[in-house]
Design an enzyme around this catalytic site. Structure first.
Site, PDB file in Angstrom:
ATOM      1  N   HIS A  30       0.810  -1.225   0.000  1.00 27.15           N
ATOM      2  CA  HIS A  30       0.000   0.000   0.000  1.00 27.15           C
ATOM      3  C   HIS A  30       0.840   1.270   0.000  1.00 27.15           C
ATOM      4  CE1 HIS A  30       0.666  -0.216   4.377  1.00 27.15           C
ATOM      5  NE2 HIS A  30       0.341   1.058   4.421  1.00 27.15           N
ATOM      6  N   GLY A  33       0.843   3.195  -3.148  1.00 25.58           N
ATOM      7  CA  GLY A  33      -0.342   3.991  -3.455  1.00 25.58           C
ATOM      8  C   GLY A  33      -0.372   5.328  -2.745  1.00 25.58           C
ATOM      9  N   LYS A  34       0.619   5.611  -1.915  1.00 20.13           N
ATOM     10  CA  LYS A  34       0.650   6.879  -1.180  1.00 20.13           C
ATOM     11  C   LYS A  34       1.040   8.031  -2.112  1.00 20.13           C
ATOM     12  CE  LYS A  34       1.342   5.159   3.503  1.00 20.13           C
ATOM     13  NZ  LYS A  34       0.138   5.807   4.062  1.00 20.13           N
ATOM     14  N   HIS A  92       7.769  -2.226   2.326  1.00 25.18           N
ATOM     15  CA  HIS A  92       7.445  -0.804   2.156  1.00 25.18           C
ATOM     16  C   HIS A  92       8.679   0.053   1.870  1.00 25.18           C
ATOM     17  CE1 HIS A  92       3.676  -2.188   3.519  1.00 25.18           C
ATOM     18  NE2 HIS A  92       3.810  -1.962   4.798  1.00 25.18           N
ATOM     19  N   ASP A 246       9.387  25.402   0.556  1.00 22.16           N
ATOM     20  CA  ASP A 246       8.433  24.481   1.169  1.00 22.16           C
ATOM     21  C   ASP A 246       7.178  24.326   0.321  1.00 22.16           C
ATOM     22  OD1 ASP A 246       6.803  23.005   2.813  1.00 22.16           O
ATOM     23  OD2 ASP A 246       6.787  24.417   4.462  1.00 22.16           O
ATOM     24  N   LEU A 247       6.847  23.069  -0.002  1.00 28.92           N
ATOM     25  CA  LEU A 247       5.556  22.738  -0.606  1.00 28.92           C
ATOM     26  C   LEU A 247       4.844  21.798   0.347  1.00 28.92           C
ATOM     27  CD1 LEU A 247       3.364  22.399  -2.760  1.00 28.92           C
ATOM     28  CD2 LEU A 247       4.823  20.682  -3.868  1.00 28.92           C
ATOM     29  N   ARG A 312      13.264   7.996  21.001  1.00 26.63           N
ATOM     30  CA  ARG A 312      13.692   8.027  19.604  1.00 26.63           C
ATOM     31  C   ARG A 312      14.222   6.675  19.132  1.00 26.63           C
ATOM     32  NH1 ARG A 312      14.630  12.298  16.733  1.00 26.63           N
ATOM     33  NH2 ARG A 312      16.606  11.495  15.905  1.00 26.63           N
TER      34      ARG A 312
END
Length: 346
Positions: A30, A33-34, A92, A246-247, A312
């Protein structure tokens, strides 16, 4: 994961292949598909200034990071069979890496794209244990969050990693010598999936090398692309500052709804488009890369390092990319977006 290692994956592929042709099979990952993962092709091959520097001559290292802020939450019995490497990294993150690293396909036809992805995977060397950091989360000191082995469905002697960080190397002319760090973990400090491409230092000494440029693609939770760049602070001083181009999709495309990854992939199935699905030879190469490491961990019963729920990661997590991949921390204070301080952190 499709199988448990290279051998079991091949058994599944043979059994499915006896009933269906390859063009009738859609192996869903999946992450393909991102929105931001699908955007990598356009970003690279529709913009001359990206592709011009997309190689070992300009890029120092690449990091692909996956973080979840929650643990197994009662699903430990399932997770313990696979662990973080099989559950996230072998599929992934390696699929994302193949798209970032591949050469330009001959066309946008699905087989041309998958040919290039497979070509990259064939050039990745199997991962060595010494290039790997493993961890398993424990409960918080105040007892508010349980540890992995506090889950009733998890064996008390489990050595299954809930955190893994590895260095990979792509042995081809474009990427030879560039380390690729992939990291994935549960019960960490935030929810995030990000691709971080760090460029090399400027070759001149006109300005001090306080920081490197970085191209960052945030896949989730909010789709964003930004370039960390050095500018002069406004005003009369000549001080340098780290800023960004930045977008952020939630700002730029407020009127558009980004579809769910599975919805996108199901539509691809209905349209007969295999571009965002894993081909059998891709799958074979992915398991080839990880199977020796997985067998070593299990045969030698390598015990993962403990880390506190909400941290972290285990000891050495921040030093790992510096020591193993040559990542350079910024020497200039930097904040991307209000109240979200990165300060050079990964």
């Amino acid at each position: 994961p499709f199988g448990n290692d290279l051998e079991s994956s091949r058994v599944l592929s043979r059994e499915i292949g006896a009933l269906f042709e390859e063009d009738e099979i859609y192996r869903i990952d999946h992450y393909l598909g991102k929105e931001m993962v699908k955007n990598i092709l356009a970003l690279r091959f529709a913009n001359v200034f990206y592709e011009a520097v997309w190689n070992r001559h300009y890029i120092s290292n690449v990091q692909i990071t996956f973080k979840e802020p929650f643990g197994t939450e009662g699903r430990g019995g399932y997770f313990d069979e696979f662990g973080m490497i099989r559950d996230v990294m072998q599929n992934h993150l390696l699929q994302v890496l193949s798209i970032v690293a591949m050469n330009q396909p001959k066309s946008l036809r699905s087989e041309d794209i998958r040919d290039r992805k497979t070509e990259v995977l064939r050039r990745i060397l199997p991962i060595q244990l010494e290039d790997t950091l493993l961890g398993q989360y424990v409960g918080t000191r105040d007892g508010s969050k349980p540890g992995y082995k506090d889950d009733a469905t998890v064996p008390k002697d489990s050595i299954t990693p809930t955190f893994a960080q590895c260095v990979l190397h792509v042995d081809n002319d474009r990427w030879r010598g560039v380390p690729w760090v992939i990291k994935a973990g549960k019960a960490l400090d935030e929810a995030k999936m990000v691709i971080r491409i760090q460029f090399k230092d400027m070759p001149n000494a006109l300005f001090p090398s306080l920081a490197r440029n970085e191209l960052v693609l945030q896949v989730s939770p909010k789709e964003s692309v930004y370039i960390k760049t050095i500018v002069k602070e406004p005003g009369l001083s000549t001080n340098l500052a780290m800023s960004e181009l930045d977008l952020s999709y939630h700002k730029r495309y407020q009127d558009l709804k980004i579809p769910d990854a599975y919805a996108t992939l199901i539509l691809d199935v209905l349209n007969g488009d295999h571009s965002n699905f894993v081909r059998s030879d891709e799958l074979d190469e992915a398991w080839r890369i990880f199977t020796p490491l997985l067998h070593t961990i299990e045969k030698e019963r390598v015990v993962p390092l403990p880390y506190e729920y909400g941290s972290r990661g285990p000891k050495g997590v921040d030093e790992f990319p510096i020591e193993r991949a040559g990542y350079k921390m910024t020497g200039i204070e930097y904040h991307w977006q209000p109240k979200q301080s990165t300060q050079g952190k990964l």
